[in-house]
Motif scaffolding. Structure first.
Motif, mmCIF file in Angstrom:
data_model
loop_
_atom_site.group_PDB
_atom_site.id
_atom_site.type_symbol
_atom_site.label_atom_id
_atom_site.label_comp_id
_atom_site.label_asym_id
_atom_site.label_seq_id
_atom_site.Cartn_x
_atom_site.Cartn_y
_atom_site.Cartn_z
ATOM 1 N N GLN A 148 10.996 22.538 -3.849
ATOM 2 C CA GLN A 148 9.729 22.093 -2.906
ATOM 3 C C GLN A 148 8.506 22.051 -4.001
ATOM 4 N N ASP A 149 8.496 23.077 -4.988
ATOM 5 C CA ASP A 149 7.096 23.118 -5.990
ATOM 6 C C ASP A 149 7.239 21.982 -6.639
ATOM 7 N N ASP A 150 8.347 21.485 -7.274
ATOM 8 C CA ASP A 150 8.743 20.295 -8.090
ATOM 9 C C ASP A 150 8.344 18.976 -7.443
ATOM 10 N N GLN A 151 9.035 19.061 -6.015
ATOM 11 C CA GLN A 151 8.566 17.803 -4.990
ATOM 12 C C GLN A 151 6.919 17.509 -5.045
ATOM 13 N N ASN A 152 6.413 18.735 -4.815
ATOM 14 C CA ASN A 152 4.867 18.424 -4.577
ATOM 15 C C ASN A 152 3.979 18.016 -5.713
ATOM 16 N N LEU A 183 2.516 11.152 -9.068
ATOM 17 C CA LEU A 183 2.685 9.835 -8.522
ATOM 18 C C LEU A 183 1.506 9.125 -7.932
ATOM 19 N N PHE A 184 0.961 10.179 -6.817
ATOM 20 C CA PHE A 184 -0.130 9.688 -6.156
ATOM 21 C C PHE A 184 -1.427 9.354 -6.729
ATOM 22 N N LYS A 185 -1.730 9.958 -7.889
ATOM 23 C CA LYS A 185 -2.760 9.784 -8.885
ATOM 24 C C LYS A 185 -2.904 8.372 -9.344
ATOM 25 N N THR A 186 -1.433 7.837 -9.338
ATOM 26 C CA THR A 186 -1.288 6.465 -10.090
ATOM 27 C C THR A 186 -1.517 5.547 -8.945
ATOM 28 N N LEU A 187 -1.467 5.951 -7.808
ATOM 29 C CA LEU A 187 -1.597 5.016 -6.678
ATOM 30 C C LEU A 187 -3.045 4.593 -6.250
ATOM 31 N N ARG A 188 -3.471 3.453 -6.129
ATOM 32 C CA ARG A 188 -4.791 3.280 -5.661
ATOM 33 C C ARG A 188 -5.216 3.602 -4.270
ATOM 34 N N ILE A 189 -6.205 3.820 -3.766
ATOM 35 C CA ILE A 189 -6.662 4.019 -2.483
ATOM 36 C C ILE A 189 -6.209 2.774 -1.621
ATOM 37 N N GLY A 190 -5.610 2.973 -0.529
ATOM 38 C CA GLY A 190 -5.146 1.738 0.156
ATOM 39 C C GLY A 190 -3.649 1.345 -0.246
ATOM 40 N N GLY A 191 -3.363 1.855 -1.265
ATOM 41 C CA GLY A 191 -1.956 1.583 -1.780
ATOM 42 C C GLY A 191 -0.818 2.157 -0.938
ATOM 43 N N THR A 192 0.360 1.768 -1.180
ATOM 44 C CA THR A 192 1.699 2.165 -0.223
ATOM 45 C C THR A 192 2.404 3.100 -1.042
ATOM 46 N N LEU A 193 2.997 4.081 -0.390
ATOM 47 C CA LEU A 193 3.904 4.977 -0.933
ATOM 48 C C LEU A 193 5.055 4.875 -0.064
ATOM 49 N N TYR A 194 6.310 4.538 -0.625
ATOM 50 C CA TYR A 194 7.590 4.346 0.204
ATOM 51 C C TYR A 194 8.427 5.708 -0.293
ATOM 52 N N LEU A 195 8.884 6.422 0.832
ATOM 53 C CA LEU A 195 9.694 7.777 0.528
ATOM 54 C C LEU A 195 11.133 7.456 1.089
ATOM 55 N N GLY A 196 12.126 8.212 0.784
ATOM 56 C CA GLY A 196 13.429 8.065 1.321
ATOM 57 C C GLY A 196 13.442 8.553 2.543
ATOM 58 N N HIS A 197 14.739 8.433 3.459
ATOM 59 C CA HIS A 197 14.679 8.903 4.771
ATOM 60 C C HIS A 197 14.563 10.181 4.979
ATOM 61 N N SER A 198 14.910 11.063 4.032
ATOM 62 C CA SER A 198 14.808 12.416 4.271
ATOM 63 C C SER A 198 13.956 13.226 3.372
ATOM 64 N N GLU A 199 12.750 12.227 2.983
ATOM 65 C CA GLU A 199 11.682 12.880 2.430
ATOM 66 C C GLU A 199 10.605 12.857 3.082
ATOM 67 N N SER A 200 9.414 13.701 2.599
ATOM 68 C CA SER A 200 8.074 13.835 3.291
ATOM 69 C C SER A 200 7.151 13.868 2.284
ATOM 70 N N PRO A 201 5.970 13.599 2.858
ATOM 71 C CA PRO A 201 4.851 13.473 1.624
ATOM 72 C C PRO A 201 4.250 15.104 1.377
ATOM 73 N N LEU A 202 4.787 16.012 2.150
ATOM 74 C CA LEU A 202 4.479 17.271 1.981
ATOM 75 C C LEU A 202 3.047 17.634 1.894
ATOM 76 N N GLY A 203 2.663 18.114 0.661
ATOM 77 C CA GLY A 203 1.048 18.466 0.456
ATOM 78 C C GLY A 203 0.083 17.305 0.462
ATOM 79 N N LEU A 204 0.603 16.052 0.434
ATOM 80 C CA LEU A 204 -0.226 15.177 0.538
ATOM 81 C C LEU A 204 -0.362 14.402 1.815
ATOM 82 N N THR A 205 0.159 15.300 2.857
ATOM 83 C CA THR A 205 -0.201 14.562 4.336
ATOM 84 C C THR A 205 -1.638 14.365 4.416
ATOM 85 N N PRO A 206 -2.628 15.235 4.081
ATOM 86 C CA PRO A 206 -3.794 15.217 4.696
ATOM 87 C C PRO A 206 -4.552 13.836 3.795
ATOM 88 N N TYR A 207 -3.897 13.072 2.885
ATOM 89 C CA TYR A 207 -4.497 12.164 2.324
ATOM 90 C C TYR A 207 -3.748 10.837 2.300
#
Ligand code: SAM
Length: 278
Positions: free
Chosen positions: A228-232, A238-262
């Protein structure tokens, strides 16, 4: 059979070189991977093989033996529907190009599904001159080689492709030289040139990509292999490389974890970046 010590050495090497966690319930899997590794390095003496890897040799083959590369064309097809119906449409309306990053491309089915979707959507919306770039990376050099060849068995391709994709527009046909009746297809050269393939380890401490540069990041069915630490940590980079308004696609059993508020969720494992991670 392998000793507990040999299995542990393999477990530690897998984490060291790829971040992949193989828990104590994965002994059978590790044994299978060690069998594969012995075939790849053409050495049946497992202690000698492990010694060599610990000494920094044959790392690429070790990684190939220990990664799980399962994938298929248009896997989790709703992500490609979203790309076509929302992301490309918005880019055309805003007269902007699209920069897409596919971060665990495996043998190429995922980046080529993205490519087919982009080409299809361009024609659908009559925006043939919209620019896009597509970067696809994986840690495993053997799968990247397959990506670069772009050759697939027709039966597998045919089973996975949605109705709205006409394979003959994207693939050319090749008769399989050995298997009678079965044939292979190859991504058309002019399309293949639109994807840039590179080796990249997601565990790399600092990513070599610009901040807020990508419009879309695919990170699907790879986080599940990390703790989980490495996933976060990976998600934040990865999130840093994405522009605001950009889209992140994750796999079916993955979640944004610590990014959820963002992020704002806009579909099944589809997340839009709403603000910068602090
Ligand atoms: C199960 S496949 C998923 C492929 C594709 N994203 C999909 O959803 O179909 C996982 C891929 O992640 C890659 N991988 C594993 N560890 C990695 C790492 N540390 N950095 C980059 N890629 C990694 C593997 O080589 C493998 O090709």
């Amino acid at each position: 059979m392998y000793t507990a010590r040999q299995l542990d050495r393999a477990r530690q090497l897998a984490y060291l070189h790829s971040g992949i966690v193989l828990g104590s319930n994965k002994d059978i899997m590790i044994a299978n991977r060690l069998d594969k590794l012995k075939r790849l390095v053409e050495n049946d003496e497992i202690d000698a093989v492990l010694n060599a890897i610990e000494a920094g040799q044959e790392i690429e083959l070790f990684i190939s033996a220990f990664t799980t590369n399962k994938t298929n064309f248009f896997r989790e097809s709703f992500h490609f529907e979203d790309l076509k119906d929302r992301v490309v449409k918005e880019a055309i309306e805003n007269r902007s190009g699209l920069k897409i990053y596919c971060s665990a491309s495996s043998t190429g089915e995922e980046p080529y599904s993205i490519l087919m979707t982009l080409e299809y959507a361009k024609a659908l919306y009559g925006a043939l001159n919209i620019n896009y770039s597509l970067l696809a990376t994986d840690i495993d050099l053997q799968v990247l080689d397959k990506c670069q060849k772009g050759v697939y068995e027709y039966t597998k391709v045919g089973d996975d492709i949605p109705d709205w994709i006409k394979p003959s527009e994207y693939f050319k046909r090749r008769i399989h030289p050995e298997k009678n009746g079965e044939f292979l297809v190859k991504i058309k050269d002019h399309l293949q040139r639109k994807v840039q393939f590179q080796q990249f380890n997601l565990m790399t401490p600092t990513y070599p990509f610009k901040s807020c540069d990508f419009d879309v990041v695919f990170c699907r069915n790879v986080l599940i292999y990390f703790n989980q630490d490495d996933q976060n940590a990976i998600l934040k980079k990865l999130f840093k490389t994405l522009r605001i308004g950009g889209t992140l696609y994750l796999g079916h059993s993955e979640s944004p974890l610590g990014l959820t508020p963002y992020v704002e969720r806009c579909g099944q494992n589809i997340f839009i970046k709403t603000k910068e991670f602090l």
